[in-house]
Design an enzyme around this catalytic site. Structure first.
Site, mmCIF file in Angstrom:
data_model
loop_
_atom_site.group_PDB
_atom_site.id
_atom_site.type_symbol
_atom_site.label_atom_id
_atom_site.label_comp_id
_atom_site.label_asym_id
_atom_site.label_seq_id
_atom_site.Cartn_x
_atom_site.Cartn_y
_atom_site.Cartn_z
ATOM 1 N N HIS A 160 9.308 6.642 8.022
ATOM 2 C CA HIS A 160 7.996 6.706 7.378
ATOM 3 C C HIS A 160 7.809 7.985 6.562
ATOM 4 O O HIS A 160 6.772 8.640 6.664
ATOM 5 C CB HIS A 160 6.884 6.623 8.436
ATOM 6 C CG HIS A 160 6.914 5.376 9.256
ATOM 7 N ND1 HIS A 160 6.355 5.286 10.512
ATOM 8 C CD2 HIS A 160 7.435 4.145 8.999
ATOM 9 C CE1 HIS A 160 6.534 4.071 10.998
ATOM 10 N NE2 HIS A 160 7.192 3.356 10.107
HETATM 11 C C1 FAD Z 1 14.513 0.451 8.324
HETATM 12 C C2 FAD Z 1 13.045 0.591 8.030
HETATM 13 C C3 FAD Z 1 12.117 0.069 8.930
HETATM 14 C C4 FAD Z 1 10.752 0.190 8.669
HETATM 15 N N1 FAD Z 1 9.861 -0.453 9.478
HETATM 16 C C5 FAD Z 1 8.560 -0.516 9.125
HETATM 17 C C6 FAD Z 1 7.656 -1.342 9.836
HETATM 18 O O1 FAD Z 1 8.020 -2.041 10.794
HETATM 19 N N2 FAD Z 1 6.365 -1.376 9.428
HETATM 20 C C7 FAD Z 1 5.915 -0.625 8.376
HETATM 21 O O2 FAD Z 1 4.717 -0.667 8.077
HETATM 22 N N3 FAD Z 1 6.750 0.168 7.691
HETATM 23 C C8 FAD Z 1 8.063 0.212 8.009
HETATM 24 N N4 FAD Z 1 8.933 0.949 7.265
HETATM 25 C C9 FAD Z 1 8.395 1.787 6.176
HETATM 26 C C10 FAD Z 1 7.919 1.013 4.938
HETATM 27 O O3 FAD Z 1 8.755 -0.086 4.681
HETATM 28 C C11 FAD Z 1 7.858 1.987 3.753
HETATM 29 O O4 FAD Z 1 6.954 3.033 4.052
HETATM 30 C C12 FAD Z 1 7.402 1.344 2.448
HETATM 31 O O5 FAD Z 1 8.153 0.199 2.165
HETATM 32 C C13 FAD Z 1 7.497 2.355 1.311
HETATM 33 O O6 FAD Z 1 7.087 1.759 0.122
HETATM 34 P P1 FAD Z 1 7.323 2.453 -1.290
HETATM 35 O O7 FAD Z 1 6.724 1.563 -2.308
HETATM 36 O O8 FAD Z 1 6.851 3.866 -1.227
HETATM 37 O O9 FAD Z 1 8.909 2.564 -1.484
HETATM 38 P P2 FAD Z 1 10.049 1.456 -1.341
HETATM 39 O O10 FAD Z 1 9.514 0.191 -0.765
HETATM 40 O O11 FAD Z 1 11.175 2.108 -0.638
HETATM 41 O O12 FAD Z 1 10.439 1.104 -2.839
HETATM 42 C C14 FAD Z 1 11.113 1.954 -3.722
HETATM 43 C C15 FAD Z 1 11.922 1.088 -4.685
HETATM 44 O O13 FAD Z 1 12.276 1.864 -5.818
HETATM 45 C C16 FAD Z 1 13.647 1.645 -6.128
HETATM 46 N N5 FAD Z 1 14.118 2.844 -6.824
HETATM 47 C C17 FAD Z 1 14.181 4.092 -6.316
HETATM 48 N N6 FAD Z 1 14.645 4.961 -7.253
HETATM 49 C C18 FAD Z 1 14.879 4.244 -8.364
HETATM 50 C C19 FAD Z 1 15.360 4.577 -9.666
HETATM 51 N N7 FAD Z 1 15.675 5.844 -9.984
HETATM 52 N N8 FAD Z 1 15.474 3.591 -10.569
HETATM 53 C C20 FAD Z 1 15.139 2.304 -10.260
HETATM 54 N N9 FAD Z 1 14.682 1.938 -9.041
HETATM 55 C C21 FAD Z 1 14.537 2.890 -8.103
HETATM 56 C C22 FAD Z 1 14.284 1.438 -4.766
HETATM 57 O O14 FAD Z 1 15.546 0.806 -4.866
HETATM 58 C C23 FAD Z 1 13.234 0.596 -4.066
HETATM 59 O O15 FAD Z 1 13.393 -0.773 -4.331
HETATM 60 C C24 FAD Z 1 10.303 0.875 7.496
HETATM 61 C C25 FAD Z 1 11.235 1.391 6.596
HETATM 62 C C26 FAD Z 1 12.589 1.245 6.838
HETATM 63 C C27 FAD Z 1 13.571 1.793 5.836
#
Ligand code: FAD
Length: 538
Positions: free
Chosen positions: A474
């Site tokens: 997280h």
């Molecule tokens: C193993 C795991 C288990 C988890 N379990 C839970 C859970 O049970 N419940 C819960 O609420 N949360 C959970 N989380 C946390 C939650 O999933 C994340 O906090 C949330 O998805 C973050 O969202 P985000 O939009 O910030 O980033 P992300 O969803 O990580 O999205 C970022 C995206 O940007 C892309 N990207 C990054 N850099 C670039 C670039 N330079 N060029 C192009 N694309 C790029 C990445 O490939 C990715 O697809 C978990 C996370 C993980 C990894």
């Protein structure tokens, strides 16, 4: 050169929602650049498949944090989704919004519009909760949430009874009136398939002809004209490409990659940028700083009753649950490993819970040779009670180590680097033992396997949890939101301080971490962020 109104970097929890909401009116063209590939994979769609994607480089960035003195110098594994849906396509699916007080604190820090009452209509609108609508919950929205009360492993009832015997109230909905107590987790799935942000938001948006999605497209640099972001440079299949943004560039790469891309583009700590010969477009020491994460540890027991280990380990059991999943989309493969959990206070004088619990009717202490621990159930009936902190005071950072966009940034977590974080985890592991000692639990426990009965003194308990703890995935706040450019990266409308045409909209903007899992709040950030972007368009 192609121009789009909006370029969104990253199709994760927040980016997927943005793509849907910004394209909805048909007025604007949207390009999504995603470094990873498709989410149409069996182990992504099947809920329990996250055990397989946890280390899979085809869908996972597989980051490694720096060796951490607070974790006995372990270099922790940091999975992040690298595919459509981002981390929502590989996460454990537990759906927790965070506490009212978390968002109220965001607003009180000078971020109007971010209090719980401000956000509640959006939380309700985005969800389709199987348990039904009420004062707190919504139905009919794009994100389906499954009520697992009747599907969880029978041992879960024991855990719920034991936690109540240890003094916690039963809580039927952690996203309802209060978080405190013990209960069954709701999860983001529908009809036995993962309900990622891509499935809920991005895939429907991709049917519109004003949305383009480029996969295997790694954004390498934000292009500026003076202080205005005007486009993005990216690499795809070994080729360098450039696209222009008519209106805005929006970073949704997540808490590791958004600060990385800003730093690579000349927005960040000036000393760091100068040391790497990156021309400074805008100096801001907060880019990549203020990293906050939840850390957790499991206590594992050998039980006297069968657990999921007895089904998930033998070949015939795998066949059975496989058939059950394929024919009926039900059974253990359709669920999260975290069947139940809870929130509690390590000190009754605290105003609200500071610790989260997880119950897993499953254990993975002994890996088969060549296999990573999470993939192999133990041969005996094992189960675990997990813990993670909710608002730790330790702070880390994400800093690039070179100008090369393909080099992973340095992740310095500094876990348990404050006495307060150590003290509350010590109190928390003692509470887990209190749960295990209740009549409901004690009568079904053969022995405590980890850390084991010989670990009893405070010093030994601390040494043990330092050695065995790790991220619970997280990370937030590395581009934190705040009104003051000296202390934040984005303003309350998520615009990067000091620059134009550039926002960050993902978990990195959280001013502080929330109490609970971060996917719901990341999706909410995408939803709210889209509202702000649309309001600002003439
Ligand atoms: C193993 C795991 C288990 C988890 N379990 C839970 C859970 O049970 N419940 C819960 O609420 N949360 C959970 N989380 C946390 C939650 O999933 C994340 O906090 C949330 O998805 C973050 O969202 P985000 O939009 O910030 O980033 P992300 O969803 O990580 O999205 C970022 C995206 O940007 C892309 N990207 C990054 N850099 C670039 C670039 N330079 N060029 C192009 N694309 C790029 C990445 O490939 C990715 O697809 C978990 C996370 C993980 C990894």
């Amino acid at each position: 050169m192609q121009t789009y109104d909006f370029i969104i970097v990253g199709s994760g929890s927040a980016g997927s929602v943005l793509a849907e909401r910004l394209s909805g009116s048909g007025r604007f063209s949207v390009l999504v650049l995603e470094a990873g590939g498709t989410d149409r994979r069996f182990y992504v769609q099947m809920p329990l498949g996250y055990g397989k994607t946890f280390f899979d480089p085809a869908v996972n960035w597989n980051y490694k944090a720096e060796p951490d003195p607070g974790l006995g110098n372990n270099a922790d594994h940091w999975p992040r989704g690298k595919l459509l849906g981002g981390s929502s396509s590989i996460n454990a699916m537990v759906f927790i919004r965070g506490a009212r007080e978390d968002f109220d604190a965001w607003a009180a820090a000078g971020n109007p519009g971010w209090s719980y009452d401000d956000l509640l209509p959006a939380f309700k609108a985005l969800e389709d909760n199987e348990a039904g609508a009420d004062q707190w919950r919504g139905v009919g929205g794009p994100l389906h949430i499954t009520d697992c009360s009747n599907a969880v492993h029978p041992l879960t009832k024991r855990y719920l009874a034991a936690a109540q015997q240890a003094g916690l109230p039963f809580n039927p909905d952690f996203n309802g009136a209060t978080q405190e107590g013990v209960g069954v987790y709701q999860i983001t799935t529908k009809n036995g398939r993962r309900m990622s942000a891509a499935r809920a938001f991005l895939r429907p948006a991709m049917k519109r002809n004003n949305v383009s999605v480029e996969t295997n497209a790694l954004a390498t640099k934000i292009l500026f004209e003076g202080k205005r972001a005007v486009g993005v440079e990216y690499e795809q299949n070994g080729e360098r490409k450039i696209v222009r943004a008519g209106r805005e560039v929006i970073l949704s790469g997540g808490s590791i990659n958004s600060p990385q891309l800003l730093q690579l583009s000349g927005v960040g700590p000036s000393a760091l940028l100068s040391s790497l010969d990156i021309p400074v477009v805008h100096a801001n020491d907060n880019v990549g700083a203020n990293l906050q994460d939840h850390v957790g540890v499991n206590y594992t027991f050998k039980g006297k009753l069968p657990t999921l280990n007895q089904i998930l380990r033998p070949w015939w059991g795998k066949l059975l649950v496989g058939m059950q999943y394929i024919l009926m989309r039900s059974g253990p493969l359709s669920l999260s490993m975290n069947n139940a959990g809870g929130f509690f206070r390590t000190d009754p004088s605290m105003a609200r819970p500071n610790m989260q619990l997880y119950f897993q009717a499953f254990s993975t202490v002994i890996p088969k040779s060549g296999e990573r621990p999470i993939l192999t159930p133990d041969p005996w009936p094992g189960f675990s009670i997990g813990l993670s902190n909710c608002r730790p005071s330790s702070r880390g950072e994400i800093m690039i180590r070179s100008r090369n966009p393909s080099d992973y940034p340095r992740i310095t977590a500094n876990a348990y680097s404050t006495n307060a974080d150590v003290d509350e985890m010590l109190a928390a592991v003692k509470f887990v033992r209190k749960i295990a000692a209740t009549p409901a639990m004690a009568e079904i426990i053969e022995e405590e396997v980890l850390p084991g009965p010989s670990v009893t003194s405070d010093a030994d308990l601390i040494q043990d949890f330092r050695k065995r703890s790790g991220t619970v995935y997280h990370p937030v706040s590395t581009c934190r939101m705040g009104p003051d450019a000296a202390r934040a990266v984005v303003d309350p409308r998520l615009r990067v301080h000091g620059l134009e045409g550039l926002r960050v909209i993902d978990a990195s903007i959280f001013p502080d971490n929330i109490t609970g899992n971060t996917n719901a709040a990341s999706i909410l950030t995408g939803w709210k962020g889209a509202e702000l972007v649309l309001e600002d368009q003439k």
